[in-house]
Design a protein around this motif. Structure first.
Motif, PDB file in Angstrom:
ATOM      1  N   GLY A 449      46.185 -75.856  75.413  1.00 61.09           N
ATOM      2  CA  GLY A 449      47.508 -75.295  75.144  1.00 61.09           C
ATOM      3  C   GLY A 449      48.656 -76.245  75.392  1.00 61.09           C
ATOM      4  O   GLY A 449      49.823 -75.836  75.308  1.00 61.09           O
ATOM      5  N   GLU A 450      48.396 -77.516  75.692  1.00 61.17           N
ATOM      6  CA  GLU A 450      49.454 -78.478  75.987  1.00 61.17           C
ATOM      7  C   GLU A 450      50.175 -78.918  74.717  1.00 61.17           C
ATOM      8  O   GLU A 450      49.676 -78.738  73.599  1.00 61.17           O
ATOM      9  CB  GLU A 450      48.867 -79.702  76.687  1.00 61.17           C
ATOM     10  N   ASP A 451      51.346 -79.480  74.887  1.00 55.69           N
ATOM     11  CA  ASP A 451      52.091 -80.088  73.784  1.00 55.69           C
ATOM     12  C   ASP A 451      51.460 -81.444  73.491  1.00 55.69           C
ATOM     13  O   ASP A 451      51.525 -82.359  74.319  1.00 55.69           O
ATOM     14  CB  ASP A 451      53.562 -80.248  74.171  1.00 55.69           C
ATOM     15  N   LYS A 452      50.843 -81.578  72.316  1.00 54.16           N
ATOM     16  CA  LYS A 452      50.119 -82.805  72.005  1.00 54.16           C
ATOM     17  C   LYS A 452      51.046 -84.008  71.873  1.00 54.16           C
ATOM     18  O   LYS A 452      50.587 -85.150  71.926  1.00 54.16           O
ATOM     19  CB  LYS A 452      49.314 -82.634  70.712  1.00 54.16           C
ATOM     20  N   ARG A 453      52.338 -83.777  71.700  1.00 50.21           N
ATOM     21  CA  ARG A 453      53.272 -84.911  71.676  1.00 50.21           C
ATOM     22  C   ARG A 453      53.506 -85.445  73.080  1.00 50.21           C
ATOM     23  O   ARG A 453      53.813 -86.630  73.258  1.00 50.21           O
ATOM     24  CB  ARG A 453      54.599 -84.477  71.054  1.00 50.21           C
ATOM     25  N   LYS A 454      53.368 -84.567  74.078  1.00 52.87           N
ATOM     26  CA  LYS A 454      53.516 -84.966  75.478  1.00 52.87           C
ATOM     27  C   LYS A 454      52.356 -84.356  76.270  1.00 52.87           C
ATOM     28  O   LYS A 454      52.514 -83.343  76.949  1.00 52.87           O
ATOM     29  CB  LYS A 454      54.848 -84.490  76.038  1.00 52.87           C
ATOM     30  N   PRO A 455      51.165 -84.967  76.181  1.00 54.46           N
ATOM     31  CA  PRO A 455      49.986 -84.400  76.860  1.00 54.46           C
ATOM     32  C   PRO A 455      50.169 -84.392  78.375  1.00 54.46           C
ATOM     33  O   PRO A 455      50.914 -85.191  78.946  1.00 54.46           O
ATOM     34  CB  PRO A 455      48.853 -85.351  76.440  1.00 54.46           C
ATOM     35  N   LEU A 456      49.477 -83.477  79.018  1.00 58.01           N
ATOM     36  CA  LEU A 456      49.555 -83.343  80.471  1.00 58.01           C
ATOM     37  C   LEU A 456      48.711 -84.427  81.144  1.00 58.01           C
ATOM     38  O   LEU A 456      47.549 -84.630  80.795  1.00 58.01           O
ATOM     39  CB  LEU A 456      49.040 -81.963  80.905  1.00 58.01           C
TER      40      LEU A 456
END
Length: 495
Positions: A449-456
């Motif tokens: 569910g992370e933002d793939k542009r800014k991965p966790l």
């Protein structure tokens, strides 16, 4: 050094033949059990497959392979035993199955079953390439060189052998003195074969071969060829900013290039050839059905046919028992028959013990993980180790390990390997012990569910798990992420 004699006492644990046979049978998955039974039927003529399905007297309790009981079939081969052959237990009809001839009506012969078994014809990867090789106009010498090159390809379709090594192989095996330039020219011809990308030396060449094939077909892939040709390392490490600066690309252009490249096949040889059927199809050993919130467990006994002692061998012993004159040859034959019948009894008992051990172990796992089998939610999995099931069933830990190692269970949520249900425990802030499977599931959901542009990052994932009450370190998060085959944050980045 002088020789001397001394008396010693030793206490050894020795496995009986039945225990060894049971250990081997427990490791055999259901998919291969039928083959193992067929081997025993071929080796032992006193064992035969029952035509009628009878519910034989199964053991009431599962037997552990390390519990050594009194061996009622052992024979020491002594002279007294040879002279005094007792065959009373072998000729008794009390525990015998109903013979099939008593159930057959000769007036109505059974119809012959003329069903034919279809066989799938498959061509191997190398056969496919050799067929295409026959379409080239090559002389006898060049054809042998091409055959050597095709034979040097691995299963993925790559040529990972050096040209000098191929030249040496041709010189020693084919008596052909070929230069590296000749070999390279034939490699270029083979690289035109289907599927595209075949006979490449590395991943970069494989992808470029596929893109150049598309370029010939008129597709706009020139930019993708330039990116792979000049910035292959940067592309694999997802250093997109450097590629954009070097080629002056905007985000849309780079996104188009990425979409083109990710559709290429990194293993062109993987789609051709024979498939290992043992890896293609999973035959479940157990079935669990949810019947109005009541779990029902059944064992897949499809590949375990009913076995019985051959009636013909029993008749031989009966004839011997009725006869008055018993010479040495007859006694030798009776000893052979007894050994075969004993071996058949052992095998039938081992099959029964195997079935009961499997059912007992799976039943313990089902009850232990009851919530999971009702919901299918991995977060409901309880911490469970081999010792827990061994204590419940009363079996040895190694026995439980053999059962769980290569067995599968089919549920309404999918088919799982039994090892899937075993996991270590992890403590929460409240002191409650939870399964590491639960933590991995939550970790996987967070990454999904992370933002793939800014991965966790691993550090951020650790903070999120700690906020949910799980006492976990960053290095543990990294270990679980690697076990889930999830790359680091930088490699998960997308435009």
């Amino acid at each position: 050094m002088a020789l001397s004699q001394s008396l010693q006492q030793k206490l050894l644990q020795k496995l009986s033949p039945q225990q060894i046979q049971l250990m081997k049978l427990l490791q055999v998955p259901t998919a291969n059990l039928e083959e193992r039974i067929k081997e025993e039927l071929e080796e032992n003529p006193a064992l035969e497959q029952s035509e009628d399905s009878h519910d034989d007297n199964y053991l009431d309790e599962p037997s552990d392979e390390f519990e050594s009981g009194e061996d009622e079939y052992d024979m020491d081969g002594s002279e007294d035993e040879y002279e005094n052959i007792d065959i009373s237990e072998y000729v008794s009809d009390s525990d015998d199955d109903v013979a099939d001839y008593k159930l057959r009506d000769d007036n109505y012969p059974e119809a012959d079953d003329k069903k034919t078994i279809p066989f799938k014809l498959e061509s191997s990867f190398h056969d496919t390439l050799l067929d295409q090789l026959g379409l080239l106009s090559l002389g006898e010498r060049d054809y042998k060189i091409a055959e050597q090159i095709v034979g040097s390809l691995d299963d993925d379709g790559y040529l990972r052998r050096e040209l000098s090594s191929i030249a040496d192989d041709l010189a020693f095996r084919q008596n052909i003195d070929a230069s590296e330039e000749e070999i390279e020219s034939i490699i270029k011809k083979i690289q035109q074969f289907d599927p595209p990308g075949i006979c490449a030396r590395d991943l970069k060449e494989c992808l470029l071969l596929q893109l150049r094939r598309q370029l010939i077909e008129g597709r706009d892939v020139a930019l993708a060829i330039t990116v792979l040709d000049k910035y292959f390392d940067e592309f694999t490490k997802k250093h997109y900013e450097k590629i954009q600066r070097g080629l002056n690309l905007d985000d849309d252009q780079l996104r188009d290039v990425i979409n083109i490249i990710i559709k290429l096949n990194p293993k062109p040889g993987g789609n051709l050839g024979e498939i290992n059927k043992a890896e293609s199809y999973i035959v479940p050993d157990f079935f669990i059905l949810n019947n109005n919130s009541k779990l029902e467990l059944t064992l897949n006994a499809k590949n375990a046919p009913d076995l019985r002692i051959s009636e013909g061998y029993r008749e031989m012993l009966k004839e011997y028992d009725k006869g008055a004159k018993k010479d040495k040859r007859q006694k030798e034959a009776v000893m052979f028959i007894k050994q075969k019948i004993d071996s058949a009894k052992w095998f039938i008992d081992m099959i029964k013990q195997r079935q009961h051990t499997l059912l007992s172990t799976m039943n313990a796992i089902m009850n232990y993980q009851h919530e999971f089998f009702l919901t299918g939610d991995e977060t409901n999995l309880r911490p469970m180790i081999l010792k827990d099931i061994a204590e419940i069933t009363g079996l040895d830990i190694s026995t439980v390990s053999r059962v769980a190692n290569s067995k599968f269970v089919q549920t309404e949520f999918g088919t799982y390997r039994l090892k899937f249900f075993f996991s270590e425990s992890l403590s929460t802030e409240s002191g409650e012990e939870v399964s590491t499977r639960e933590v991995k599931k939550i970790l996987s959901d967070l990454i999904e569910g992370e933002d793939k542009r800014k991965p966790l990052s691993d550090e951020r994932l650790t903070e999120l798990l700690q906020e949910k009450g799980y006492n976990i370190a960053r290095r543990t998060v990294a270990k679980y992420r690697e076990q889930l085959n999830i790359p680091v944050a930088r490699l998960r980045k997308q435009l």
